[in-house]
Structure formats: C-alpha cells, structure tokens
Design a protein around this motif. Structure first.
Motif, mmCIF file in Angstrom:
data_model
loop_
_atom_site.group_PDB
_atom_site.id
_atom_site.type_symbol
_atom_site.label_atom_id
_atom_site.label_comp_id
_atom_site.label_asym_id
_atom_site.label_seq_id
_atom_site.Cartn_x
_atom_site.Cartn_y
_atom_site.Cartn_z
ATOM 1 N N LYS A 1 -31.660 -15.302 2.454
ATOM 2 C CA LYS A 1 -31.819 -15.063 1.012
ATOM 3 C C LYS A 1 -30.511 -15.068 0.212
ATOM 4 N N PRO A 2 -29.467 -14.358 0.655
ATOM 5 C CA PRO A 2 -28.239 -14.371 -0.155
ATOM 6 C C PRO A 2 -27.672 -15.784 -0.349
ATOM 7 N N PHE A 3 -27.768 -16.617 0.702
ATOM 8 C CA PHE A 3 -27.278 -17.994 0.593
ATOM 9 C C PHE A 3 -28.107 -18.774 -0.436
ATOM 10 N N VAL A 4 -29.410 -18.548 -0.391
ATOM 11 C CA VAL A 4 -30.326 -19.255 -1.303
ATOM 12 C C VAL A 4 -30.081 -18.795 -2.735
ATOM 13 N N ASP A 5 -29.985 -17.497 -2.929
ATOM 14 C CA ASP A 5 -29.769 -16.945 -4.286
ATOM 15 C C ASP A 5 -28.463 -17.476 -4.865
ATOM 16 N N ALA A 6 -27.405 -17.491 -4.046
ATOM 17 C CA ALA A 6 -26.098 -17.937 -4.536
ATOM 18 C C ALA A 6 -26.159 -19.415 -4.905
ATOM 19 N N ALA A 7 -26.756 -20.228 -4.043
ATOM 20 C CA ALA A 7 -26.822 -21.676 -4.307
ATOM 21 C C ALA A 7 -27.572 -21.946 -5.610
ATOM 22 N N LYS A 8 -28.681 -21.241 -5.791
ATOM 23 C CA LYS A 8 -29.481 -21.459 -7.012
ATOM 24 C C LYS A 8 -28.666 -21.144 -8.254
ATOM 25 N N LYS A 9 -27.945 -20.024 -8.199
ATOM 26 C CA LYS A 9 -27.157 -19.603 -9.360
ATOM 27 C C LYS A 9 -26.061 -20.616 -9.672
ATOM 28 N N VAL A 10 -25.384 -21.094 -8.623
ATOM 29 C CA VAL A 10 -24.246 -22.001 -8.832
ATOM 30 C C VAL A 10 -24.730 -23.376 -9.307
ATOM 31 N N VAL A 11 -25.823 -23.847 -8.734
ATOM 32 C CA VAL A 11 -26.339 -25.170 -9.146
ATOM 33 C C VAL A 11 -26.734 -25.146 -10.626
ATOM 34 N N LYS A 12 -27.289 -24.054 -11.066
ATOM 35 C CA LYS A 12 -27.628 -23.897 -12.502
ATOM 36 C C LYS A 12 -26.387 -24.111 -13.371
ATOM 37 N N GLU A 13 -25.268 -23.571 -12.906
ATOM 38 C CA GLU A 13 -24.015 -23.683 -13.677
ATOM 39 C C GLU A 13 -23.529 -25.134 -13.723
ATOM 40 N N ILE A 14 -23.798 -25.871 -12.644
ATOM 41 C CA ILE A 14 -23.352 -27.274 -12.612
ATOM 42 C C ILE A 14 -24.031 -28.055 -13.741
ATOM 43 N N HIS A 15 -25.292 -27.756 -13.988
ATOM 44 C CA HIS A 15 -25.996 -28.412 -15.102
ATOM 45 C C HIS A 15 -25.348 -28.046 -16.423
ATOM 46 N N LYS A 16 -25.010 -26.763 -16.575
ATOM 47 C CA LYS A 16 -24.389 -26.319 -17.844
ATOM 48 C C LYS A 16 -23.033 -26.990 -18.016
ATOM 49 N N LEU A 17 -22.285 -27.116 -16.903
ATOM 50 C CA LEU A 17 -20.950 -27.726 -16.986
ATOM 51 C C LEU A 17 -21.027 -29.179 -17.442
ATOM 52 N N SER A 18 -22.051 -29.880 -16.985
ATOM 53 C CA SER A 18 -22.150 -31.297 -17.379
ATOM 54 C C SER A 18 -22.346 -31.402 -18.896
ATOM 55 N N GLN A 19 -22.982 -30.384 -19.460
ATOM 56 C CA GLN A 19 -23.187 -30.410 -20.927
ATOM 57 C C GLN A 19 -21.879 -30.244 -21.713
ATOM 58 N N ILE A 20 -20.847 -29.656 -21.078
ATOM 59 C CA ILE A 20 -19.569 -29.574 -21.802
ATOM 60 C C ILE A 20 -18.595 -30.665 -21.312
ATOM 61 N N GLY A 21 -19.131 -31.616 -20.579
ATOM 62 C CA GLY A 21 -18.320 -32.778 -20.189
ATOM 63 C C GLY A 21 -17.587 -32.637 -18.874
ATOM 64 N N VAL A 22 -17.949 -31.627 -18.061
ATOM 65 C CA VAL A 22 -17.311 -31.496 -16.736
ATOM 66 C C VAL A 22 -18.253 -32.090 -15.689
ATOM 67 N N LYS A 23 -17.733 -33.098 -14.989
ATOM 68 C CA LYS A 23 -18.588 -33.731 -13.973
ATOM 69 C C LYS A 23 -18.209 -33.187 -12.597
ATOM 70 N N ILE A 24 -19.066 -32.354 -12.075
ATOM 71 C CA ILE A 24 -18.826 -31.757 -10.754
ATOM 72 C C ILE A 24 -19.316 -32.726 -9.665
ATOM 73 N N LYS A 25 -18.412 -33.044 -8.732
ATOM 74 C CA LYS A 25 -18.798 -33.960 -7.643
ATOM 75 C C LYS A 25 -18.960 -33.227 -6.310
ATOM 76 N N TYR A 26 -18.292 -32.079 -6.219
ATOM 77 C CA TYR A 26 -18.274 -31.353 -4.946
ATOM 78 C C TYR A 26 -18.797 -29.933 -5.122
ATOM 79 N N ILE A 27 -19.642 -29.519 -4.213
ATOM 80 C CA ILE A 27 -20.040 -28.104 -4.179
ATOM 81 C C ILE A 27 -19.611 -27.557 -2.820
ATOM 82 N N ASP A 28 -18.787 -26.528 -2.867
ATOM 83 C CA ASP A 28 -18.282 -25.922 -1.630
ATOM 84 C C ASP A 28 -19.024 -24.609 -1.427
ATOM 85 N N ILE A 29 -19.872 -24.590 -0.386
ATOM 86 C CA ILE A 29 -20.777 -23.453 -0.192
ATOM 87 C C ILE A 29 -20.150 -22.334 0.655
ATOM 88 N N GLY A 30 -18.843 -22.478 0.985
ATOM 89 C CA GLY A 30 -18.151 -21.426 1.733
ATOM 90 C C GLY A 30 -18.636 -21.334 3.170
#
Ligand code: LLP
Length: 421
Positions: free
Chosen positions: A214-243
C-alpha cells in the motif's frame, strides 16, 4: 529445531554451508568476526528486479549505501546495473568499480560544493535535488563548468510506511525531499531561475524495510498526479525514480516480491516514463552472514549471556533499531545438546551492545561459533572502530569457491592517520 532464513545457507552433515562452502573452513583460515556473502544470491536478487521491470524502459540503480564492497559493486556492474549514491565517497567507489557515470543518480540532503563539482566533472546521469539552496548551488557550479545538468526533484509524497521511524523518509516533516504541496512552485523556480538545470525527473523514496504494498501504491499515485500538473506548466518529466525500500525476510515477514510490486506500479506509472529504481536491501540483504565466536558464558541472576567476539561495531542494527537478526550455531554435529535462552552480546562497553536477545540456542561451549543471518545490507557498511576495534574481514563465496574481498583491519590500520600527523 533450528530455522534458517537465508536461502543459500544449509547444514550438511551438521556443518553450516553457504552455497557449497563449508563455513567452518573459512573460520579456520580467516578467523572471526567474519562477513561472508553469496555471489549467486546477489545475482539472483538483481535479476529478479530486472525480470520484473523488463517490459518497460528502466534503470536499476543499486543503492550502494547498503553495501559498498568493491566486489559487490563489480557484480552489479557486470549485470548492467547503475548506482544510487549519496556522497562523494560512494561516487568515487562506484566509478572505480566501473559503473558508467551515465547510470549514476545522486541523492542526499547535504551535497557539498566539492561533491557537486566531482559529480559534474564525472558526468553523472541525474542529481536528485532536495532543497532550493541545493538547486542554487548545483546551478552555480554547473554554470561555472558551462554545462547544463540533468536533474530530478526529490519529492516527499507524505505517506506512512509502517517501518521503523528511523528508516521512514517519506512521512510528513522529515528532512528528505520537497513537500508534495510545494512541488509545483519549486519546479517553476528551477524552470525560470536555474538556467543550467534541466528538470527531467521526479524522485521519491519513502523509507526502508517496507513490507506492505500500500505505501508504494499510495506514493506512486500521488507522484504521478504531480507529473500531469507539471506538464501543464511546461515541465516534461521523462524519468520517475521510485526509490528503494522493499522489505525482506529477517524472521517471519512476508513482504511483496519485486514482481508483484512492479506489476502493481505498472498500472499507475504511464508507459512513456522510464522507471528508475534504487533497491539496496533487497539486492544484498539475504546474501550476507556474519560469523562470530563464543568467548564466554556468563550468568547474571536468572539471565544467561553468551559473550561473542562480534559487537555493535560490526553490526549496529540490533542496538540502533532494535532489529532482529536470526542467530544459529555454525555446527549442530554434536549429540543432542540441551537448549537455553540466551542474550547474545558483544565486548563493547555499552549496555546496548547486543546482537540478539532471548534467543533459544543450543548450549554450545566457549570457542564454538554462531552465525548471524541477513546482514548483507547495512551490516559491514555501518561498522565502526569504536573501542578501537578492528573491522572484520569480508569473504565472497561462489559455488564451491571463496575469495577474500576485504582484509581484516589491524592495529596499524586503525591508527595510521594519527601517526602520520
Ligand atoms: N534510495 C534512497 C534515496 C535511500 O535513502 C535509500 C536508503 C535507498 C534508496 C535504499 O533503500 P533500501 O532498498 O535499502 O530499503 N540503515 C538502515 C537503512 C537505511 C536506509 C537509508 N536509505 C537499516 O539498517 O535498516
């Protein structure tokens, strides 16, 4: 009667073997305390991660803080692995071991200017940035080298992991990463104010020895949501580092497998992203044992102590985290020994110097040996010279063969830097 948790350990004719090497013979040659690692276990653990990730673009960066021995790093290198480093010293070691700088990610809240210069000179793949001050410094150093360096923001997804609080990094209020609600503003800052930084990744690491999905799933969901928001301000994320953080079995834990963890994360992480992961403990934890000699028996009131020659200076996890490590006798050959409850303690002058409490063990005599399991991760690397104790030797076994991979320290080794002055 005696339970082993290490897959590559087994008794043959009453004598403990690691892979096919008789541990008694190692003790005779190299003395104790002695760290021993299984090469094949390290390879299997790494390949398990690789197999799980195979369907996606990925990079496995071994968290070298778990075990920095040169030969361990050589194995990771030979398997195509990269490295997650956390200091200039670790960076130096992984480069020496042949790991390509293009596969090195660098995290840590306190990178110094010298360390940043060293990393840029070597052309590492990615800095995981943890604060605004750090962004400013990396930008300044990059500018002085006339370079634009690739960076990821380490974000703190603020989830709880159920692990020991000393090793939980992704909860609210820890020193790690940028709080998730400040991420967009921080990304904007890098985008507009740090012209020598190229923001291409998001990184998170929520803690260690996590035994729930669960903690891994919760964290991934939260971070992926941010990637969408970042694209809206012009930041193109290519890498996700899940630790890193995946738990292993010390006693009777039932953590998820890399396969089940990664498959679940595939459902959350968009396909176009390259997945970086940073397992440490999973790769080396169950690939190491520590052999120690029983020096004395001592009875105090109703308590039985076994005083052994290893201590918190060799393995600090029990003293530091109250961590459990299974302890078994090296030899069970003798006729039916009686059993008793023992505290297994070391020679160091600290009450917290113990390796195991209340362990039900055969009444072996002084001079015989015990084996402490699951010490391949955060074992030797956390050892110290406290009480002017020399650090242990390290051995690698591979099938029937073994080789010395770190010499035991002697009194000259531990004093030489003072006598030089
Ligand atoms: N990535 C980052 C940024 C980390 O800080 C760590 C571990 C890892 C990856 C690897 O985590 P692992 O897969 O090994 O759980 N000394 C403690 C563990 C400290 C972990 C620190 N960070 C212990 O003995 O349990």
């Amino acid at each position: 009667m005696i339970n082993l948790v290490t897959p590559k350990l087994n008794y043959k004719n009453g004598l403990l073997h690691f892979e096919e090497v008789n541990l008694c013979s190692l003790v005779t040659t190299y003395s104790t305390p002695l760290y021993v690692y299984s090469r094949n276990q390290i390879v299997e653990n790494f390949l398990e991660y690789k197999k799980a990730l195979n369907k996606r673009k990925h990079l496995i960066c071994f968290a070298v803080k778990a075990n920095t021995n040169y030969q361990v790093l050589r194995i990771i290198c030979s398997l195509g692995g990269g490295a997650d480093v956390t200091s200039g010293g670790e960076l130096y070691r992984v480069i020496k071991a042949g790991i390509s700088p293009k596969k090195i990610v660098y995290a840590g809240v306190g990178k110094t200017k010298e360390e940043i210069m060293f990393a840029i000179k070597n052309g590492i793949f990615l800095f995981n940035i943890e604060s605004k001050d750090e962004a400013i410094l990396i930008n300044t150093v990059a500018k002085s080298f006339r370079k634009k360096v690739d960076v990821a923001i380490r974000v703190n997804p603020e989830v709880s992991t159920g692990a020991h609080y000393h090793i939980s990094t992704g909860e609210e209020g820890t020193k790690f990463g940028i709080p998730i609600d400040e991420l967009i503003e921080f990304a904007r800052y890098i985008l507009y104010e740090c012209k020598n930084l190229n923001l291409i990744g998001l990184h998170y690491h929520i803690g260690s020895q996590i035994c729930l999905l669960k903690p891994f799933v919760d964290a991934a969901k939260k971070v992926v949501k941010e990637i969408h928001k970042l694209s809206q301000i012009g930041v193109k994320i290519k890498y996700i580092d899940i630790g890193g953080g995946l738990g292993i079995r010390y006693k009777n834990e039932r953590p998820p497998t890399p396969q089940s963890l990664i498959l679940r994360l595939f459902e959350i992480i968009p396909e176009e992203l390259t997945i970086i992961c940073e397992p440490g403990r999973y790769i080396v934890g169950n690939a190491g044992v520590l052999i120690t000699k029983v020096l004395y028996h001592k009875k105090v009131k109703n308590k039985n102590f076994l005083i052994v020659d290893a201590s918190m200076t060799d393995l600090i996890r029990p003293a530091f985290y109250g961590a459990y490590h299974n302890i078994v006798p090296l030899s069970v050959n003798r006729e039916q020994l009686t059993m008793n409850y023992y505290d297994v303690v070391g020679p160091v002058c600290e009450t917290s110097d113990f390796l195991g409490k209340n362990r039900y063990l055969p009444d072996i005599p002084n001079g015989e040996y015990l084996v402490i399991e699951t010490v391949g991760a955060y074992g030797f690397v956390m050892s110290s010279n406290y009480n002017s104790r020399c650090r242990a030797a390290e051995i690698m076994v591979n099938g029937k063969q073994h080789y010395l991979i770190r010499e035991r320290e002697d009194y000259k080794d531990i004093t030489k830097n003072e006598y030089k002055c």
